[in-house]
Design a protein around this motif. Structure first.
Motif, PDB file in Angstrom:
ATOM      1  N   HIS A   1       2.339  -2.584   4.273  1.00  0.00           N
ATOM      2  CA  HIS A   1       2.715  -3.318   3.046  1.00  0.00           C
ATOM      3  C   HIS A   1       2.843  -3.415   2.176  1.00  0.00           C
ATOM      4  N   ALA A   2       1.266  -2.744   1.670  1.00  0.00           N
ATOM      5  CA  ALA A   2       1.109  -3.249   0.483  1.00  0.00           C
ATOM      6  C   ALA A   2       1.335  -1.839   0.074  1.00  0.00           C
ATOM      7  N   ILE A   3       1.087  -0.259   0.388  1.00  0.00           N
ATOM      8  CA  ILE A   3       1.728   0.878   0.512  1.00  0.00           C
ATOM      9  C   ILE A   3       3.331   0.905  -0.243  1.00  0.00           C
ATOM     10  N   ALA A   4       3.887   0.439   1.038  1.00  0.00           N
ATOM     11  CA  ALA A   4       5.083   0.256   0.232  1.00  0.00           C
ATOM     12  C   ALA A   4       6.146   0.009  -0.433  1.00  0.00           C
ATOM     13  N   TYR A   5       4.893  -1.439  -1.124  1.00  0.00           N
ATOM     14  CA  TYR A   5       5.261  -2.100  -2.127  1.00  0.00           C
ATOM     15  C   TYR A   5       4.964  -1.446  -3.259  1.00  0.00           C
ATOM     16  N   ILE A   6       4.324  -0.462  -3.505  1.00  0.00           N
ATOM     17  CA  ILE A   6       3.707   0.454  -4.557  1.00  0.00           C
ATOM     18  C   ILE A   6       4.310   1.452  -4.971  1.00  0.00           C
ATOM     19  N   LEU A   7       4.578   2.412  -3.380  1.00  0.00           N
ATOM     20  CA  LEU A   7       5.672   3.133  -4.132  1.00  0.00           C
ATOM     21  C   LEU A   7       6.938   2.790  -4.041  1.00  0.00           C
ATOM     22  N   GLU A   8       7.797   1.318  -3.871  1.00  0.00           N
ATOM     23  CA  GLU A   8       9.304   1.320  -4.835  1.00  0.00           C
ATOM     24  C   GLU A   8       8.932   0.837  -5.905  1.00  0.00           C
ATOM     25  N   THR A   9       7.341   0.444  -6.101  1.00  0.00           N
ATOM     26  CA  THR A   9       7.421  -0.307  -7.329  1.00  0.00           C
ATOM     27  C   THR A   9       7.517   1.286  -9.067  1.00  0.00           C
ATOM     28  N   TYR A  10       6.742   2.115  -7.623  1.00  0.00           N
ATOM     29  CA  TYR A  10       6.978   3.505  -8.793  1.00  0.00           C
ATOM     30  C   TYR A  10       7.824   4.280  -8.461  1.00  0.00           C
ATOM     31  N   LYS A  11       8.817   4.794  -7.887  1.00  0.00           N
ATOM     32  CA  LYS A  11       9.525   5.439  -7.425  1.00  0.00           C
ATOM     33  C   LYS A  11       9.281   6.463  -6.704  1.00  0.00           C
ATOM     34  N   ALA A  12       8.165   6.054  -5.893  1.00  0.00           N
ATOM     35  CA  ALA A  12       7.184   7.125  -5.617  1.00  0.00           C
ATOM     36  C   ALA A  12       8.005   7.281  -3.690  1.00  0.00           C
ATOM     37  N   ASN A  13       7.928   8.461  -2.964  1.00  0.00           N
ATOM     38  CA  ASN A  13       8.451   8.618  -1.891  1.00  0.00           C
ATOM     39  C   ASN A  13       7.696   9.128  -1.503  1.00  0.00           C
ATOM     40  N   GLN A  14       7.855   8.195   0.215  1.00  0.00           N
ATOM     41  CA  GLN A  14       6.905   8.414   1.160  1.00  0.00           C
ATOM     42  C   GLN A  14       6.387   9.127   1.351  1.00  0.00           C
ATOM     43  N   LYS A  15       7.012  10.541   1.334  1.00  0.00           N
ATOM     44  CA  LYS A  15       6.956  11.923   1.772  1.00  0.00           C
ATOM     45  C   LYS A  15       5.355  12.313   0.861  1.00  0.00           C
ATOM     46  N   ASP A  16       5.640  11.486   0.078  1.00  0.00           N
ATOM     47  CA  ASP A  16       4.194  11.954  -0.671  1.00  0.00           C
ATOM     48  C   ASP A  16       3.084  11.163  -0.795  1.00  0.00           C
ATOM     49  N   THR A  17       2.524  10.516   0.586  1.00  0.00           N
ATOM     50  CA  THR A  17       1.736   9.264   0.480  1.00  0.00           C
ATOM     51  C   THR A  17       0.303  10.095   1.826  1.00  0.00           C
ATOM     52  N   ILE A  18      -0.684  10.065   1.512  1.00  0.00           N
ATOM     53  CA  ILE A  18      -2.388  10.608   2.307  1.00  0.00           C
ATOM     54  C   ILE A  18      -2.715   9.596   2.619  1.00  0.00           C
ATOM     55  N   ALA A  19      -3.146   8.658   3.859  1.00  0.00           N
ATOM     56  CA  ALA A  19      -3.569   7.365   3.966  1.00  0.00           C
ATOM     57  C   ALA A  19      -5.373   8.474   4.510  1.00  0.00           C
ATOM     58  N   PHE A  20      -6.606   7.785   4.248  1.00  0.00           N
ATOM     59  CA  PHE A  20      -7.985   8.199   4.839  1.00  0.00           C
ATOM     60  C   PHE A  20      -8.276   6.716   5.345  1.00  0.00           C
ATOM     61  N   GLY A  21      -8.444   6.617   6.697  1.00  0.00           N
ATOM     62  CA  GLY A  21      -9.024   5.364   6.748  1.00  0.00           C
ATOM     63  C   GLY A  21      -9.946   5.813   8.411  1.00  0.00           C
ATOM     64  N   ASP A  22     -10.631   4.488   8.420  1.00  0.00           N
ATOM     65  CA  ASP A  22     -11.245   4.577   9.732  1.00  0.00           C
ATOM     66  C   ASP A  22     -11.179   3.862  11.120  1.00  0.00           C
ATOM     67  N   SER A  23     -10.802   2.628  10.447  1.00  0.00           N
ATOM     68  CA  SER A  23     -11.126   1.139  11.702  1.00  0.00           C
ATOM     69  C   SER A  23      -9.549   0.912  12.536  1.00  0.00           C
ATOM     70  N   MET A  24      -9.273  -0.297  12.790  1.00  0.00           N
ATOM     71  CA  MET A  24      -8.194  -0.742  13.394  1.00  0.00           C
ATOM     72  C   MET A  24      -7.356  -1.653  12.183  1.00  0.00           C
ATOM     73  N   ASN A  25      -7.560  -1.663  10.854  1.00  0.00           N
ATOM     74  CA  ASN A  25      -6.917  -2.185  10.117  1.00  0.00           C
ATOM     75  C   ASN A  25      -6.670  -1.186   9.278  1.00  0.00           C
ATOM     76  N   ASP A  26      -6.425   0.348   9.907  1.00  0.00           N
ATOM     77  CA  ASP A  26      -6.171   0.787   9.234  1.00  0.00           C
ATOM     78  C   ASP A  26      -4.849   1.772   9.657  1.00  0.00           C
ATOM     79  N   VAL A  27      -4.705   1.263  10.907  1.00  0.00           N
ATOM     80  CA  VAL A  27      -3.870   1.873  11.915  1.00  0.00           C
ATOM     81  C   VAL A  27      -2.548   2.064  10.787  1.00  0.00           C
ATOM     82  N   GLU A  28      -1.943   0.493  10.225  1.00  0.00           N
ATOM     83  CA  GLU A  28      -0.833   0.699  10.040  1.00  0.00           C
ATOM     84  C   GLU A  28      -0.383   1.928   9.072  1.00  0.00           C
TER      85      GLU A  28
END
Length: 279
Positions: free
Chosen positions: A208-235
């Motif tokens: 949800h927070a990532i989507a807000y940042i993308l909207e704020t900066y008029k960025a595209n979801q196709k240009d996103t990369i996420a790095f994680g390891d835990s269950m709170n990283d699933v979304e």
């Protein structure tokens, strides 16, 4: 300049490990990626005040803290999502009646019951490699305090509540009682040998927070990369165009990722940056 990407990086188990801190290779990769024009963000379950200078000295554009409840960009807080005060009081009363340990996070403090406080102190004694007085000073400096210091004003600013127990059935009761009203993530903290429930406002997550940042900066979801390891990283792993799981990640996180890199202590972040042509 390489095509600009928006890169979201978890802290514990991804960027940072208790035994080594931030690997030098990860620091270098982040510095180079920034020079290439990529926008980098911390995306952590930690409360904001626990994202200290260890991390802020690196060229991150912003911080998503408390698993999406707080968004900070360029040192300015853009959003804070809090749990309704009456709901928080009712939930805390229920948790205490079950005699389960817990902590509550606000934008400025992490209030812990004595059991959680002592466990975090023990963990930090190992992590910081210093004496108890220095650890206690660090905890105070980063807002980790005992629950009895929480005021009525603090109760109005709770961003999330985390419960800790080795009794899985008790946690299942709490999860069943509140899962329709809140966003709840069940995890294991191996360094504390405890099961946890991380409770946030409904529909609030790292994604949800990532989507807000993308909207704020008029960025595209196709240009996103996420790095994680835990269950709170699933979304966020699922939401971003490329989801990268660390080699030490939870098996479910690995199963939904596009790419699995090495462990955090085995240059996992840097190797992924290289293989994804970020540096």
């Amino acid at each position: 300049m390489k095509d600009q990407k928006y890169i979201f990086i978890d802290i514990d188990g991804t960027l940072f490990h208790q035994s080594v801190g931030i690997p030098q290779t990860a620091k270098s990769a982040i510095e180079i990626a920034h020079k290439h024009g990529h926008q980098l963000f911390i995306c952590t379950g930690r409360p904001l005040q626990e994202v200290d200078e260890t991390f802020r000295q690196l060229p991150f554009k912003g911080i998503i803290a408390s698993s999406g409840s707080i968004i900070e960009v360029d040192n300015e807080i853009l959003q804070v999502h809090t749990i309704d005060e009456a709901d928080a009081k009712q939930m805390i009363a229920s948790i205490e009646a079950m005699q389960i340990s817990y902590k509550v996070d606000t934008p400025n403090f992490c209030f812990m019951d004595p059991f959680v406080f002592d466990n975090f102190k023990t963990m930090l004694l190992h992590e910081l490699s210093c004496d108890e007085d220095e650890v206690l000073a660090y905890m105070e400096r980063t807002g980790m305090v005992l629950l009895d210091q929480m005021t009525s004003d603090d109760m109005k600013e709770i961003t999330n509540i985390t419960v800790f127990s080795d009794d899985v059935k008790s946690l299942e009761v709490i999860q069943a009682n509140y899962t329709e009203q809140y966003h709840i993530v069940k995890q294991v903290m191996p360094n504390l040998s405890l099961h946890t429930l991380e409770i946030n406002q409904k529909d609030i997550s790292k994604a949800h927070a990532i989507a807000y940042i993308l909207e704020t900066y008029k960025a595209n979801q196709k240009d996103t990369i996420a790095f994680g390891d835990s269950m709170n990283d699933v979304e966020m792993i699922s939401y971003c165009a490329i989801g990268v799981a660390m080699g030490n990640a939870h098996e479910h996180v690995k199963s939904i990722s596009n790419y699995i890199t090495n462990d955090v202590c085995e240059n996992g972040l840097a190797n992924a940056f290289i293989n994804l042509n970020l540096i």
